[in-house]
Write an enzyme that holds these catalytic residues in place. Structure first.
Site, PDB file in Angstrom:
ATOM      1  N   ASP A  34       0.845  -1.203   0.000  1.00 29.66           N
ATOM      2  CA  ASP A  34       0.000   0.000   0.000  1.00 29.66           C
ATOM      3  C   ASP A  34       0.872   1.242   0.000  1.00 29.66           C
ATOM      4  O   ASP A  34       0.559   2.248  -0.629  1.00 29.66           O
ATOM      5  CB  ASP A  34      -0.867   0.042   1.269  1.00 29.66           C
ATOM      6  N   ASP A  38       0.761   4.203  -2.599  1.00 30.55           N
ATOM      7  CA  ASP A  38       0.484   5.586  -2.211  1.00 30.55           C
ATOM      8  C   ASP A  38       1.571   6.536  -2.711  1.00 30.55           C
ATOM      9  O   ASP A  38       1.294   7.684  -3.035  1.00 30.55           O
ATOM     10  CB  ASP A  38       0.319   5.697  -0.691  1.00 30.55           C
ATOM     11  N   GLU A 113     -11.479   4.660  14.686  1.00 28.10           N
ATOM     12  CA  GLU A 113     -11.802   3.252  14.447  1.00 28.10           C
ATOM     13  C   GLU A 113     -10.595   2.593  13.825  1.00 28.10           C
ATOM     14  O   GLU A 113      -9.773   3.270  13.210  1.00 28.10           O
ATOM     15  CB  GLU A 113     -12.962   3.136  13.440  1.00 28.10           C
ATOM     16  N   LYS A 115      -8.743   0.562  10.926  1.00 26.41           N
ATOM     17  CA  LYS A 115      -8.960   0.421   9.481  1.00 26.41           C
ATOM     18  C   LYS A 115      -8.827  -1.063   9.181  1.00 26.41           C
ATOM     19  O   LYS A 115      -7.733  -1.628   9.175  1.00 26.41           O
ATOM     20  CB  LYS A 115      -7.931   1.255   8.703  1.00 26.41           C
ATOM     21  N   ASP A 117      -8.688  -4.475   7.243  1.00 30.71           N
ATOM     22  CA  ASP A 117      -8.089  -4.735   5.936  1.00 30.71           C
ATOM     23  C   ASP A 117      -8.800  -5.909   5.253  1.00 30.71           C
ATOM     24  O   ASP A 117      -8.451  -7.066   5.431  1.00 30.71           O
ATOM     25  CB  ASP A 117      -6.593  -5.041   6.123  1.00 30.71           C
ATOM     26  N   GLU A 172     -16.640  -3.733   6.323  1.00 31.47           N
ATOM     27  CA  GLU A 172     -15.509  -4.408   5.690  1.00 31.47           C
ATOM     28  C   GLU A 172     -15.665  -5.901   5.895  1.00 31.47           C
ATOM     29  O   GLU A 172     -15.883  -6.362   7.024  1.00 31.47           O
ATOM     30  CB  GLU A 172     -14.221  -3.900   6.362  1.00 31.47           C
ATOM     31  N   TYR A 224     -18.787  -0.094   9.756  1.00 34.48           N
ATOM     32  CA  TYR A 224     -18.210   1.202  10.114  1.00 34.48           C
ATOM     33  C   TYR A 224     -19.067   2.408   9.733  1.00 34.48           C
ATOM     34  O   TYR A 224     -18.694   3.531  10.000  1.00 34.48           O
ATOM     35  CB  TYR A 224     -16.786   1.374   9.582  1.00 34.48           C
ATOM     36  N   LYS A 311      -2.156   5.322   8.195  1.00 30.37           N
ATOM     37  CA  LYS A 311      -1.767   3.940   7.902  1.00 30.37           C
ATOM     38  C   LYS A 311      -0.464   3.586   8.610  1.00 30.37           C
ATOM     39  O   LYS A 311       0.479   4.380   8.590  1.00 30.37           O
ATOM     40  CB  LYS A 311      -1.592   3.770   6.391  1.00 30.37           C
ATOM     41  N   CYS A 405      19.265 -21.611 -17.346  1.00 30.85           N
ATOM     42  CA  CYS A 405      18.331 -22.192 -16.378  1.00 30.85           C
ATOM     43  C   CYS A 405      19.104 -22.971 -15.312  1.00 30.85           C
ATOM     44  O   CYS A 405      19.927 -23.828 -15.649  1.00 30.85           O
ATOM     45  CB  CYS A 405      17.344 -23.109 -17.104  1.00 30.85           C
ATOM     46  N   CYS A 408      18.157 -26.902 -15.872  1.00 34.72           N
ATOM     47  CA  CYS A 408      18.476 -27.717 -17.050  1.00 34.72           C
ATOM     48  C   CYS A 408      19.553 -27.082 -17.927  1.00 34.72           C
ATOM     49  O   CYS A 408      19.943 -27.656 -18.937  1.00 34.72           O
ATOM     50  CB  CYS A 408      17.209 -27.993 -17.868  1.00 34.72           C
ATOM     51  N   CYS A 423      12.538 -20.141 -18.887  1.00 33.63           N
ATOM     52  CA  CYS A 423      13.312 -21.211 -19.510  1.00 33.63           C
ATOM     53  C   CYS A 423      12.460 -21.804 -20.637  1.00 33.63           C
ATOM     54  O   CYS A 423      11.362 -22.301 -20.395  1.00 33.63           O
ATOM     55  CB  CYS A 423      13.629 -22.278 -18.465  1.00 33.63           C
ATOM     56  N   CYS A 429      12.755 -29.572 -19.060  1.00 36.48           N
ATOM     57  CA  CYS A 429      13.207 -28.919 -17.832  1.00 36.48           C
ATOM     58  C   CYS A 429      12.428 -29.524 -16.641  1.00 36.48           C
ATOM     59  O   CYS A 429      11.189 -29.456 -16.602  1.00 36.48           O
ATOM     60  CB  CYS A 429      12.958 -27.413 -17.946  1.00 36.48           C
TER      61      CYS A 429
END
Ligand code: IVH
Length: 668
Positions: A34, A38, A113, A115, A117, A172, A224, A311, A405, A408, A423, A429
């Protein structure tokens, strides 16, 4: 910065942010934290302020990200679902308080309150009954997920005490940690990819099409806000306390704060306490409590001026980078992984961190032995977010991405515009071979029990299998000598392999692991090409003529069938009796709807939407997700989506009601 440069950067940021919005809201699979998101949004906002000639209404700074998917009916929100201004520092919380007091000329009381998630939801109650639940969508309209939301036990379906005639509850939807842990344990056992975090699991579950699976996932909901045209409360806190009396779950962390100092101590207190909650929180929401003051403050295009989210920044530690190793995925994707000096972070010891791809290593300018900052965001695997250069000395060598790789030795390739190396040795592989076997036996493909990753690895390392066709040559005697394998488990595995021979054609097609052919595409192909031979003979033009099949999928199919080794595998499977054509079993009832694409819209009384979807397929038809020129007719129920209705009228598409439909398929 010159205006032309700013314009280009703005375009780039917009694209990048849109992409992250899609990953977060639609795929439920974000790749940045986040905080990083932001930062991008902040940069865009700053540039748009400085160069307003490049700003338009369509910018992500003006809109909230959208979670809308085609499979659900959509409804408008009676009150738009906005987002919140974010901050990561105390100073900005104080500035918010100054703005709020200036804007109202009053001393302000705040509600603090947590937050939560998860995924936001808006639930309409009418005459005391849960009427409709809508996701945030694009903030203006969202997806109707009522059936799924009704599985949540902490939400009342009926309210026994007097309540307003119509009101909206916002909250939420969460997946509690213990539920998340056991869900992921089951998924890993079944060979399915685990969810990265409870938020993704909750948002993904909310959008499942089968509410019975949703019900088994034990989602929860924290409320909420309460909204209505007129509520008999003068402040937010009172309205939530009333909602609690009506039977809604309001978390007891909610607190009234008389000053910004009290708000700051709430933030500090919950930074510690939140770790012992059974669900994830990523901050605190600070809201002006008085509803009249809120009206005075109003809104920006995207968020209210009367609330702000503080946050919590993800915890970081400094540790030493020991080495970088490279993992090869099922599809040949190469993922670099940092091996670290073990260090304690947010309650667990971290030894490895994800590095995503070569660009990420370059961006961090990583050197062997660097001291790196490790952060645990929402993801299971922590990541490296920076380097402390003060520890760097000249002896330390830059990390160079591998050229071959690690499994292989094949030279790696990287397609234009793609971030990952891969690869190309698709056929030999080892992790790719094993990955294809794991996919073949997985639940949605051949559903073979007892062959988890560990057993497949064992069979592979003992040279008992090299590909999925080899599974059908296995005998119990081959398995019994293996570690931790008794006679009974061996017999069960063989029984499950044998039972898989009867797997229906669409699932066999999916199990083959053709590039870009997922479950839905496999179903579409099986309806259009009723046996494998006709699919193998299809030209790219014939394939792309099918709705939903684009050039990318078509070229994956053509490439698959042009490979001799794939054809050999298929012939071996055919010899073992696997089904490569549509058979009329119980699953197919008739072909009354063959060649028809039907879009379902609205609600029904005689069958659920899922049952109608199944009936359409059982009668040979296809479920269309959106109304287009290809739609044969719409199975229209009550309260059909307005946009679908308008589109159907415009295109002159027939609407058929539930009874007429049942008559067509002979179920009346
Ligand atoms: S109030 C105008 N309170 O955070 C928006 N939101 O960016 C008012 N969220 O998606 C929202 N916990 O779903 C509010 N206690 C809380 C919240 C909360 C989580 C989510 C919300 C929204 C996002 C806002």
């Amino acid at each position: 910065m010159k205006p032309t440069e700013a314009g280009e950067r703005i375009e780039l940021l917009k694209k990048e942010i849109e992409e992250h919005n899609r990953r977060y809201y639609v795929d439920n699979n974000p790749i940045i934290s986040d905080f990083e998101y932001d930062l991008l949004l902040n940069e865009l906002e700053t540039l748009e302020k400085k160069f307003p000639e490049f700003k338009n209404d369509n910018s992500p700074t003006n809109r909230v990200g959208s979670d809308i998917v085609k499979e659900f009916a959509q409804y408008d929100h009676a009150y738009p679902m906005l987002s919140l201004g974010n901050t990561y520092n105390e100073e900005e919380v104080r500035e918010f308080d100054v703005r709020a007091r200036k804007g109202t000329n009053k001393q302000i009381e705040y509600t603090c309150e947590l937050k939560f998630d998860g995924a936001s939801i808006s639930i309409i109650y009418s005459k005391g009954k849960l009427f409709r639940a809508i996701t945030r969508g694009d903030g203006v309209r969202g997806d109707d997920v009522t059936l799924n939301v009704k599985t949540i036990k902490s939400l009342p379906h009926r309210i026994a005490v007097p309540v307003p005639e119509e009101f909206t509850i916002r909250g939420e939807i969460l997946m509690p940690r213990p539920v998340f842990d056991s869900l992921n344990a089951v998924r890993e056992n079944e060979g399915q990819a685990p969810f990265a975090n409870p938020r993704n699991a909750a948002a993904g579950t909310l959008k499942l099409l089968d509410h019975r699976i949703v019900s088994s996932r034990n989602l929860d909901c924290m409320i909420y806000s309460v909204l209505a045209d007129s509520l008999p409360y003068s402040n937010h806190f009172e309205s939530l306390m009333a909602a609690q009396l009506w039977g809604f779950q309001i978390h007891d962390s909610i607190r009234l704060c008389k000053s910004i100092e009290e708000v700051i101590s709430y933030i500090k207190e919950w930074d510690k306490k939140r770790h012992s909650l059974p669900f994830d929180t990523d901050g605190v929401v600070i809201k002006v409590n008085d509803l009249e003051a809120r009206e005075e403050l109003g809104f920006t295009a995207k968020s209210p001026r009367w609330a702000i989210a503080y946050k919590y920044k993800a915890e970081q530690v400094l540790t030493k980078l020991l080495s970088v190793s490279y993992q090869v995925g099922r599809t040949g994707n190469i993922t670099p992984v940092a091996n670290l000096e073990p260090v304690l972070l947010s309650g667990s010891t971290v030894k490895r961190a994800s590095l995503h791809n070569a660009d990420q290593i370059e961006l961090l300018d990583l050197h062997n032995g660097d001291m790196v900052y490790v952060e645990k965001g929402g993801e299971i695997i922590p990541k490296i977010v920076g380097v402390d250069h003060s520890y760097r000395n000249l002896e330390k060598k830059k990390i160079e991405f591998i050229t071959n790789c690690p499994e292989c030795g094949t030279l790696l390739t990287r397609n234009e515009g793609e971030a990952n190396h891969f690869c190309p040795n698709y056929l030999h592989c080892p992790p790719q071979l094993k990955g294809r076997i794991e996919h073949f036996v997985s639940r949605k493909a051949m559903d073979i029990d007892g062959l988890g990753e560990e057993t497949t690895d064992l069979l592979f390392s003992k040279n008992l299998i090299r590909n999925f066709a080899d599974l059908y040559d296995l005998r119990a005697d081959d398995l019994i000598p293996l570690e931790r394998m008794g006679e009974k488990s061996a017999a069960n595995i063989i029984k499950s392999i044998e039972a898989s021979i009867a797997t229906p054609y669409p699932r066999v097609l999916y199990a083959l692991g053709i590039r870009h052919v997922g479950e839905t595409v496999a179903k579409t192909l099986a309806t259009s090409f009723r046996d494998l031979d006709s699919l193998m003979a299809a030209t790219p033009e014939e394939l792309t003529a099918i709705n939903e099949i684009g050039p990318k999928i078509a070229s994956g199919i053509i490439a698959y069938f042009s490979d001799k080794e794939n054809i050999e595998l298929i012939n071996r499977l055919k010899n073992k009796g696997l089904i490569f054509c549509q058979v009329r079993t119980e699953a197919t009832l008739s072909d009354k709807l063959a060649g028809k694409t039907i879009v379902i819209s609205g609600t029904f009384s005689r069958h659920s939407r899922d049952e109608y979807k199944e009936l359409i397929e059982k009668h040979g038809g296809k479920n269309g997700s959106s109304v287009s020129g290809n739609t044969s007719f719409i199975l229209a129920g009550e309260n059909m989506g307005q946009s679908k209705l308008e589109k159907a009228e415009k295109l002159g598409i027939l609407l058929i009601n539930e009874n007429e439909f049942l008559e067509i398929i002979g179920e009346y």
